[in-house]
Design an enzyme around this catalytic site. Structure first.
Site, PDB file in Angstrom:
ATOM      1  N   SER A 232       0.862  -1.177   0.000  1.00 39.99           N
ATOM      2  CA  SER A 232       0.000   0.000   0.000  1.00 39.99           C
ATOM      3  C   SER A 232       0.898   1.225   0.000  1.00 39.99           C
ATOM      4  O   SER A 232       2.080   1.143   0.357  1.00 39.99           O
ATOM      5  CB  SER A 232      -0.882   0.005   1.260  1.00 39.99           C
ATOM      6  OG  SER A 232      -1.466   1.272   1.485  1.00 39.99           O
TER       7      SER A 232
ATOM      8  N   TYR B 174      -1.605  -0.698  10.371  1.00 47.40           N
ATOM      9  CA  TYR B 174      -1.639  -0.876   8.913  1.00 47.40           C
ATOM     10  C   TYR B 174      -0.335  -0.394   8.286  1.00 47.40           C
ATOM     11  O   TYR B 174       0.258  -1.074   7.431  1.00 47.40           O
ATOM     12  CB  TYR B 174      -2.828  -0.113   8.344  1.00 47.40           C
ATOM     13  CG  TYR B 174      -3.140  -0.437   6.900  1.00 47.40           C
ATOM     14  CD1 TYR B 174      -3.754  -1.641   6.567  1.00 47.40           C
ATOM     15  CD2 TYR B 174      -2.852   0.459   5.883  1.00 47.40           C
ATOM     16  CE1 TYR B 174      -4.064  -1.941   5.248  1.00 47.40           C
ATOM     17  CE2 TYR B 174      -3.160   0.170   4.560  1.00 47.40           C
ATOM     18  CZ  TYR B 174      -3.769  -1.035   4.247  1.00 47.40           C
ATOM     19  OH  TYR B 174      -4.079  -1.328   2.939  1.00 47.40           O
TER      20      TYR B 174
END
Length: 286
Positions: free
Chosen positions: A143, A156
């Site tokens: 990501s 995350y």
């Protein structure tokens, strides 16, 4: 057997591809994009049965990326069906957000087991096959959070940064065996990833949902850009202008980057904890 270092020809020439998390979101878009070009594709996901939305000719396996047994079965399946594999896409993952003092240790364990160790397991299981072939391409979906690290996304950010680090390591470690490694770092795009949000900080997760739902990019557009990066064997695949701008800002305009990130953090504080008082940093200590 493919010659060492050359791999399968790019551009949809019947490559053998396995995509984890391939029943929905970016995974489903990648499955469709590979299949549309003539590649042979197996999609995997948690459901026991194949979804009705899979393109014709695409195979399906039930694969929990946290299960060593499931990974061993996937390896045995592609060896029996295809006698090898050209591209492994480690895409399966969940979304998460939350403040460091709100997230639980169990929240951290869950996202690490799926988003990091799911990728590690896939790489470990298929690397011996790729080495024997003298070819193969590991595509690890991380990501933009693996490269730039916004506030209230500590778990995350941490696992996606670890996937970036793992991928860079394998780029160098496996290159002598003819194996290519790419890491994909998309920004927010429209997908059902928000449905996997289940942490302990719903106030912050609501912001992530708004960013995902409000993006102009679709999963199909991101998938098309990923395939171009895979064809060109790019080590880092950035899929959108916002991501490229953020990476450049962090590298070359760090004060502006830091100011922007702190602005985000202050906005979150005002929204979720409006009664708190921010410290005054305007006066320097002697």
């Amino acid at each position: 057997m493919t010659a060492p270092g050359r791999g399968a020809p790019p551009g949809g020439s019947g490559r053998r591809v396995l995509v984890t998390g391939g029943a929905s979101g970016l995974g489903a878009a990648l499955v469709s994009a590979f299949a549309a070009r003539g590649d042979r594709v197996i999609a995997t996901d948690l459901a026991a049965d194949a979804p009705d939305t899979l393109p014709d000719g695409v195979g399906y396996l039930c694969l929990d990326v946290t299960s060593d047994d499931d990974w061993a079965s996937a390896l045995a399946h592609v060896e029996e069906r295809w006698r090898g594999l050209d591209v492994l896409v480690n895409n399966a993952g969940i979304a998460a957000g939350g403040r460091i003092d709100v997230l639980t240790v169990e929240d951290w364990r869950r996202i690490t087991e799926i988003n990091l160790f799911g990728v590690v397991r896939g790489c470990r299981v298929f690397t011996p096959l790729f080495k024997r072939q003298g070819s193969g391409h590991l595509v690890n979906v991380a990501s933009m959070a693996g490269l730039v690290h916004p506030p209230v996304m500590s778990s995350y950010n941490a696992v996606k940064a670890a996937v970036v680090a793992l991928s860079e390591t394998l780029q160098h470690e496996l290159a002598p065996y003819g194996v290519t490694t790419s890491v994909v770092c998309p920004s927010f795009f429209r997908t059902n990833l928000a449905s996997s949000l289940s942490g302990s900080d719903p106030e912050v997760e609501a912001s992530a949902v708004r960013l995902i739902d409000g993006s102009r990019l679709s999963a199909d557009e991101v998938a098309a850009r990923v395939l171009r990066g895979v064809d060109r064997r790019r080590p880092v695949i950035l899929t959108d202008r916002a991501g490229r701008t953020a990476v450049r800002a962090k590298r070359w305009l760090r004060p502006l980057y830091d100011r922007a990130m702190r602005g985000v953090a202050e906005g979150v504080r005002r929204r979720v904890d409006p009664t708190s008082t921010a410290p005054d940093h305007t006066t320097e200590k002697a």
